[in-house]
Write a protein that holds these residues in place. Sequence first.
Motif, short mmCIF file in Angstrom:
data_model
loop_
_atom_site.label_atom_id
_atom_site.label_comp_id
_atom_site.label_asym_id
_atom_site.label_seq_id
_atom_site.Cartn_x
_atom_site.Cartn_y
_atom_site.Cartn_z
N LEU A 1 29.35 21.55 42.05
CA LEU A 1 29.39 22.60 41.02
C LEU A 1 30.02 23.87 41.58
N LEU A 2 29.64 24.23 42.80
CA LEU A 2 30.26 25.40 43.43
C LEU A 2 31.77 25.22 43.55
N ARG A 3 32.17 24.03 43.94
CA ARG A 3 33.61 23.75 44.09
C ARG A 3 34.33 23.82 42.74
N ALA A 4 33.66 23.31 41.70
CA ALA A 4 34.27 23.34 40.36
C ALA A 4 34.42 24.77 39.86
N LEU A 5 33.47 25.64 40.19
CA LEU A 5 33.54 27.02 39.76
C LEU A 5 34.61 27.81 40.52
N VAL B 1 44.45 33.37 44.26
CA VAL B 1 43.82 32.92 45.51
C VAL B 1 43.00 34.08 46.07
N THR B 2 41.71 33.82 46.31
CA THR B 2 40.82 34.82 46.90
C THR B 2 40.42 34.35 48.29
N VAL B 3 40.63 35.22 49.28
CA VAL B 3 40.27 34.89 50.66
C VAL B 3 39.23 35.90 51.13
N ARG C 1 38.23 31.41 49.60
CA ARG C 1 37.01 31.39 48.81
C ARG C 1 37.23 30.69 47.46
N SER C 2 38.39 30.91 46.83
CA SER C 2 38.64 30.28 45.54
C SER C 2 40.14 30.22 45.27
N VAL C 3 40.52 29.23 44.47
CA VAL C 3 41.89 29.10 43.96
C VAL C 3 41.77 28.73 42.49
N ARG C 4 42.20 29.62 41.62
CA ARG C 4 42.04 29.38 40.18
C ARG C 4 43.36 29.54 39.46
N LEU C 5 43.59 28.66 38.50
CA LEU C 5 44.76 28.75 37.65
C LEU C 5 44.46 29.72 36.51
N VAL C 6 45.32 30.72 36.31
CA VAL C 6 45.11 31.73 35.28
C VAL C 6 46.38 31.87 34.45
N ALA C 7 46.21 32.22 33.19
CA ALA C 7 47.36 32.42 32.31
C ALA C 7 47.98 33.79 32.59
N ASN C 8 49.29 33.87 32.48
CA ASN C 8 49.97 35.16 32.62
C ASN C 8 49.89 35.92 31.29
#
Length: 358
Positions: free
Chosen positions: A62-66, A110-112, A122-129
């Motif tokens: 779940l943490l990985r999915a978030l 990308v958050t480091v 810490r995270s890699v998320r796809l976001v809309a422009n």
Amino acid sequence: MRRAWASLLTVLVALVASLALAQTPAAEREADRAAAAWTQGEYNFQLGPAEAGDPRAARELLLRALRFTPAPADVRINTSLRRYAGTQQGGLEVYRYPVAVAGSDASIEVTVEPAGEGWRTRSVRLVANGTALPRFLFGPIPAVLFVAATLALLYGLIRPTRWREWVRRGWEAARTPLWLYITLNVLLYGAFALGMLFSYGDREIGAALREYTAGGLSSTGIGELVQGGVIPAALGISYWNFLSGAVLTTYLPGLLFGFPALLINLGRFFVLGIALSPALGSELPAAAFWLHVPTIIVELQAYIAVTCAAVAMVFKISRRGLAVFRDYVYVLPLALTILVLAAWYEAFELLVLIPLLR
């Protein structure tokens, strides 16, 4: 639904985030590495039978999915187009990379974070422009019109006008029967309180969920309006909360006799409880949370009123027939009135009151 979890969180994230003057070279290199690894599927995941039966493994998944969006097939990225997006609480650095994905204009965020003497992803998320708010709101004329509309709304409430009658009828639709109105208030505000309690029980999941929802809401454009001052901020908050929160995710689902709206708002309030919980820490003084309590109570009441009116149709339709749908319409002027007034306070709170506490 993630984007509809209110401008409340968006504005707080925009305020709390403190942009650094320069990024760290080592953090930049780690972000480039993570971006390239993401395209290779390093952060993809799936729930197997073993994870489903193991609570600890399921929690880690779940943490990985978030924190990580699975990479689409054939995605491409050019790390030289990296853009530094700023620094968050705890020294986290955020970078954006445009990605080539069929049929969409998107980026990855990308958050480091610092880890010992180095950095880790810490995270890699796809976001809309772009922004979810229409661009016509970003200018001086909409701000002036919004002030005029607010004054007209106040006049309509004070004087015996048709607007005041519409608001009165919306209030009647929401609080009749009274026992249902009280029950749903307890249930929905209780979901918010439960979310806050959950964040104390599992702060890591709570923080990941806060970051996840904040990432989805970062593209609304409200943060840009907040930087323009109290009036543009109040305009953006009002527009987003009413259209996305009250109309699209509460009023329209409520046409199916309320229960879809109730379920959506139970989830919304639970997540907001987690996201706004003092348990997760903040760069703001503790007193800032109490300044925000009126905003929480009043804004959520708009969604509760619409939900109550929707569910009440079940109990009224045998007596009033299809007229219950006509009565239900009047809850929209009520919700708009509540959200506009709350947005003015929220904008003033975020841009005037909270900075005084720093």
